[in-house]
Design a protein around this motif. Structure first.
Motif: not given
Length: 107
Positions: A68-78, A80-95
């Motif tokens: 379960m802790s490994r599942i939780n680590e995977g969820q944390a990684g997802m 972080a990736a979602f937040a980075d992607g969301d932020s990148g999408f906004k930055d690209n759209a603004d540009r």
């Protein structure tokens, strides 16, 4: 079916997984403790089997916690990736919008 993934969905999932892990561990320990009064009822091979049961609950609890802790680590990684992607999408759209001449589209 529409799926709307909000910014806090994965965080909520992580918290839920962590809570479920704690709950499963507690229930497994309750099972082991509830069986304790039976220990004095066994002799010989039955007593050995009961001792194995008790030790196996600790092994199972540790394995569950690890999985379960490994599942939780995977969820944390997802998350972080979602937040980075969301932020990148906004930055690209603004540009992209910043480089456009919207005045040319006026009628």
């Amino acid at each position: 079916m529409k799926f709307d993934m909000g910014a806090d969905t994965l965080t909520t999932l992580q918290n839920s997984t962590s809570g479920s892990l704690d709950e499963m561990h507690a229930m497994l320990m309750q099972l082991r403790d509830a069986a304790e009064p039976l220990a004095s009822k066994f002799n010989g091979a039955g007593k050995e089997a009961f001792a194995r049961f008790k030790s196996e609950t600790d092994v199972i609890a540790a394995a569950l916690q690890h999985a379960m802790s490994r599942i939780n680590e995977g969820q944390a990684g997802m998350n972080a990736a979602f937040a980075d992607g969301d932020s990148g999408f906004k930055d690209n759209a603004d540009r992209a919008m910043g480089s456009q001449n919207f005045n040319a589209a006026r009628f």
